[in-house]
Design a protein around this motif. Structure first.
Motif, PDB file in Angstrom:
ATOM      1  N   SER A 167      -6.004  19.938   5.132  1.00  0.00           N
ATOM      2  CA  SER A 167      -4.819  20.774   5.168  1.00  0.00           C
ATOM      3  C   SER A 167      -3.869  20.335   4.088  1.00  0.00           C
ATOM      4  O   SER A 167      -3.944  19.213   3.585  1.00  0.00           O
ATOM      5  CB  SER A 167      -4.152  20.755   6.546  1.00  0.00           C
ATOM      6  OG  SER A 167      -3.928  19.438   6.923  1.00  0.00           O
ATOM      7  N   ASP A 168      -3.003  21.259   3.711  1.00  0.00           N
ATOM      8  CA  ASP A 168      -1.954  21.004   2.731  1.00  0.00           C
ATOM      9  C   ASP A 168      -2.459  20.663   1.331  1.00  0.00           C
ATOM     10  O   ASP A 168      -1.725  20.116   0.529  1.00  0.00           O
ATOM     11  CB  ASP A 168      -1.038  19.855   3.187  1.00  0.00           C
ATOM     12  CG  ASP A 168      -0.464  20.108   4.576  1.00  0.00           C
ATOM     13  OD1 ASP A 168      -0.394  21.286   4.962  1.00  0.00           O
ATOM     14  OD2 ASP A 168      -0.105  19.140   5.251  1.00  0.00           O
ATOM     15  N   VAL A 169      -3.724  20.943   1.046  1.00  0.00           N
ATOM     16  CA  VAL A 169      -4.186  20.660  -0.309  1.00  0.00           C
ATOM     17  C   VAL A 169      -4.143  21.929  -1.155  1.00  0.00           C
ATOM     18  O   VAL A 169      -4.189  23.033  -0.651  1.00  0.00           O
ATOM     19  CB  VAL A 169      -5.633  20.116  -0.324  1.00  0.00           C
ATOM     20  CG1 VAL A 169      -5.679  18.700   0.190  1.00  0.00           C
ATOM     21  CG2 VAL A 169      -6.564  21.007   0.484  1.00  0.00           C
ATOM     22  N   LYS A 208      -1.265  28.860   4.307  1.00  0.00           N
ATOM     23  CA  LYS A 208       0.169  29.038   4.062  1.00  0.00           C
ATOM     24  C   LYS A 208       0.735  27.890   3.237  1.00  0.00           C
ATOM     25  O   LYS A 208       1.414  28.100   2.240  1.00  0.00           O
ATOM     26  CB  LYS A 208       0.917  29.099   5.410  1.00  0.00           C
ATOM     27  CG  LYS A 208       0.349  30.116   6.361  1.00  0.00           C
ATOM     28  CD  LYS A 208       0.951  30.003   7.747  1.00  0.00           C
ATOM     29  CE  LYS A 208       0.536  28.774   8.524  1.00  0.00           C
ATOM     30  NZ  LYS A 208      -0.853  28.795   9.017  1.00  0.00           N
ATOM     31  N   SER A 209       0.428  26.673   3.684  1.00  0.00           N
ATOM     32  CA  SER A 209       0.975  25.508   2.968  1.00  0.00           C
ATOM     33  C   SER A 209       0.406  25.419   1.562  1.00  0.00           C
ATOM     34  O   SER A 209       1.143  25.192   0.600  1.00  0.00           O
ATOM     35  CB  SER A 209       0.656  24.220   3.721  1.00  0.00           C
ATOM     36  OG  SER A 209       1.055  24.320   5.062  1.00  0.00           O
ATOM     37  N   SER A 210      -0.906  25.617   1.448  1.00  0.00           N
ATOM     38  CA  SER A 210      -1.540  25.554   0.122  1.00  0.00           C
ATOM     39  C   SER A 210      -0.928  26.563  -0.834  1.00  0.00           C
ATOM     40  O   SER A 210      -0.689  26.261  -2.001  1.00  0.00           O
ATOM     41  CB  SER A 210      -3.030  25.871   0.219  1.00  0.00           C
ATOM     42  OG  SER A 210      -3.680  24.974   1.068  1.00  0.00           O
ATOM     43  N   VAL A 264      10.130  24.527   2.920  1.00  0.00           N
ATOM     44  CA  VAL A 264      10.178  23.926   4.257  1.00  0.00           C
ATOM     45  C   VAL A 264       8.956  24.413   5.031  1.00  0.00           C
ATOM     46  O   VAL A 264       8.765  25.613   5.212  1.00  0.00           O
ATOM     47  CB  VAL A 264      11.475  24.308   4.997  1.00  0.00           C
ATOM     48  CG1 VAL A 264      11.549  23.590   6.339  1.00  0.00           C
ATOM     49  CG2 VAL A 264      12.705  23.967   4.155  1.00  0.00           C
ATOM     50  N   ASP A 265       8.118  23.471   5.470  1.00  0.00           N
ATOM     51  CA  ASP A 265       6.848  23.826   6.114  1.00  0.00           C
ATOM     52  C   ASP A 265       6.894  23.510   7.609  1.00  0.00           C
ATOM     53  O   ASP A 265       7.681  22.675   8.048  1.00  0.00           O
ATOM     54  CB  ASP A 265       5.711  23.043   5.447  1.00  0.00           C
ATOM     55  CG  ASP A 265       4.342  23.642   5.752  1.00  0.00           C
ATOM     56  OD1 ASP A 265       4.273  24.746   6.331  1.00  0.00           O
ATOM     57  OD2 ASP A 265       3.339  23.007   5.402  1.00  0.00           O
ATOM     58  N   GLU A 266       6.032  24.188   8.364  1.00  0.00           N
ATOM     59  CA  GLU A 266       5.933  23.996   9.824  1.00  0.00           C
ATOM     60  C   GLU A 266       7.253  24.355  10.498  1.00  0.00           C
ATOM     61  O   GLU A 266       7.718  23.653  11.401  1.00  0.00           O
ATOM     62  CB  GLU A 266       5.555  22.545  10.176  1.00  0.00           C
ATOM     63  CG  GLU A 266       4.352  21.996   9.428  1.00  0.00           C
ATOM     64  CD  GLU A 266       3.025  22.417  10.039  1.00  0.00           C
ATOM     65  OE1 GLU A 266       3.020  23.215  10.996  1.00  0.00           O
ATOM     66  OE2 GLU A 266       1.988  21.954   9.535  1.00  0.00           O
TER      67      GLU A 266
HETATM   68 MG   LIG Z   1       0.136  24.291   6.890  1.00  0.00          MG
END
Ligand SMILES: [Mg+2]
Ligand SMILES: Nc1ncnc2c1ncn2[C@@H]1O[C@H](COP(=O)(O)OP(=O)(O)OP(=O)(O)O)[C@@H](O)[C@H]1O
Length: 411
Positions: free
Chosen positions: A13-15, A57-59, A165-167
């Motif tokens: 995640s987050d990559v 989403k984060s990526s 801003v994540d999560e």
């Molecule tokens: Mg995420």
């Protein structure tokens, strides 16, 4: 040769993976709309990117932030809010770093040093709700004022600021959520007067972009409780699975030119993906970016030759099945029982019989209105189904899981 170090696929995640697929609309929104408009001093809403777990989403926003960083913009890292942390504290700490970058600590005005001090207090001890600082203003106001100063500095230096801003679904305290949204929202809607040579004074917005990312539950909170104000300040997109053509294009370079890796004798060899192997990766992952990376990663490990073959993709997927199952189960388990029941009933019906009435009857809903709100949420908030004349699945991995033996493959 096909070593772990050179494996281009990155499930996790987050990559920001090296093999990137699709999301062109969102990438171009930043490049062609948001950034140029902010640079020109025009108002543009913040962006909220929501979606079911693992949709990228984060990526996506990290990729946008990386592009921005490369262009010299002032970018925060991904500010990931864990459940129970004080969001204002985290955001304040990152905003202080932006202030450093903007050179504000060097400013000699008292106003700015006292502002920095106030935000430092928020970053150090957070906000106990309702507590006002020495000057009698709420801590989140200090954050807005500091952002405005950073915005001014950005205008002077012709820069754009990006805050990620994540999560955001983890801000469960309503009061804190409203303070965060107001602190950021007030900064992006603030209009300031600037002097333009040969033109005079003009009014413009600050060049500050705010991206909020998280699970669809965030929409419930921000949607109903913040109402119209939130909608006027943030534009929301719900991510969907990636379509097969985009996945195919992402794999194309691997098929055509291959992936450069050093071989044992030190020379460079290109590891290629056989066309039918690429097609199989596209097929098994059902548009889920996480599973796409997983399928690719396992295929890479499943052999050692300089061509990744279809049997290797199949063998790799065989080992990934368990994880693919858990991935989808995790998504389903998060759903409220009604929504899960609705999806199961929908999956049991043949596709042409998936009308709202039929599904409601099959799911045993007492009132048709129950089915109404449930299906509306599954469509509008989560993007899992589409409500046409007959209902369809938009989340293709959930569909495959509920209607077939997938992830297991009959050979
Ligand atoms: Mg995420
Ligand atoms: N556009 C893309 N193309 C290819 N792979 C992607 C893409 N976006 C994300 N991925 C891959 O999908 C995985 C999940 O991405 P990410 O962590 O961004 O999901 P998320 O939506 O933020 O999940 P969560 O809800 O758990 O936070 C990562 O392994 C990442 O490499």
């Amino acid at each position: 040769m096909r070593t772990a170090v050179h494996n281009p696929f990155q499930p996790g995640s987050d990559v920001v993976p090296e093999i990137w697929a699709g999301r062109t609309e969102q990438l171009s929104d930043w490049r062609d709309v948001l950034r140029p408009r902010l640079q020109a001093g025009l108002f543009e809403r913040g962006r909220t990117v929501l979606g079911e777990p693992g949709l990228g989403k984060s990526s996506l926003v990290r990729r946008i932030a990386m592009q921005a960083e490369r262009a010299g913009d002032w970018v925060t890292p991904q500010i990931r809010l864990a459940l129970g942390t004080d969001p204002l504290k985290r955001i304040a700490a990152e905003v202080l770093k932006l202030a450093d970058r903007a050179g504000l600590p060097a400013a000699r005005e008292n106003r700015i040093s006292s502002l920095l001090e106030r935000v430092q207090t928020v970053a150090a001890s957070g906000v106990s709700l309702g507590l006002r600082d020495r000057e009698g203003v709420e801590p989140h106001t200090a954050l807005t004022e500091l952002l405005v100063e950073i915005g001014h500095a950005a205008i002077r230096q012709n820069q754009v600021v990006l805050i990620h801003v994540d999560e955001v679904q983890n801000i469960t305290d309503e009061k804190l959520l409203s303070q965060v949204l107001i602190a950021l929202g007030d900064a992006i809607t603030r209009e300031v007067d600037v002097t333009v040579p040969a033109v005079g004074t003009i009014t413009r917005s600050l060049p500050i972009a705010v991206y909020l990312t998280g699970l669809p539950e965030f929409d419930d909170r921000s949607g109903s409780r913040k109402g119209a104000t939130f909608a006027r300040r943030f534009a929301t997109t719900t991510l969907e699975p990636i379509n097969d053509d985009d996945l195919r294009s992402a794999l194309r370079p691997l098929v055509v030119t291959g992936w450069e890796t050093p071989s044992e004798d030190g020379s460079i060899v290109a590891v290629r993906l056989a066309p039918d192997a690429a097609e199989t990766i596209v097929d098994v992952c059902r548009g889920e970016p996480f599973l796409f990376q997983l399928a690719g990663q396992r295929a890479w490990y499943a052999g050692s030759g300089d061509v990744i073959t279809r049997p290797e993709v199949l063998a790799g997927w065989g080992q990934a099945e368990q994880e693919a199952t858990s991935h989808v189960e995790r998504i389903l388990e998060r759903l409220p029982p009604r929504e899960r029941e609705f999806l199961s009933a929908m999956a049991e019906l043949p596709p042409w019989e998936r009308s709202q009435g039929q599904i409601a009857a099959k799911a045993g809903f007492a009132k048709p209105t129950d089915a109404g709100t449930t299906s509306q949420r599954l469509d509008r908030v989560r993007g899992i189904i589409g409500r046409g004349k007959v209902y369809t699945f938009r989340h293709r991995a959930i569909e495959a899981f509920l209607t077939s033996d997938w992830p297991s493959l009959e050979q």
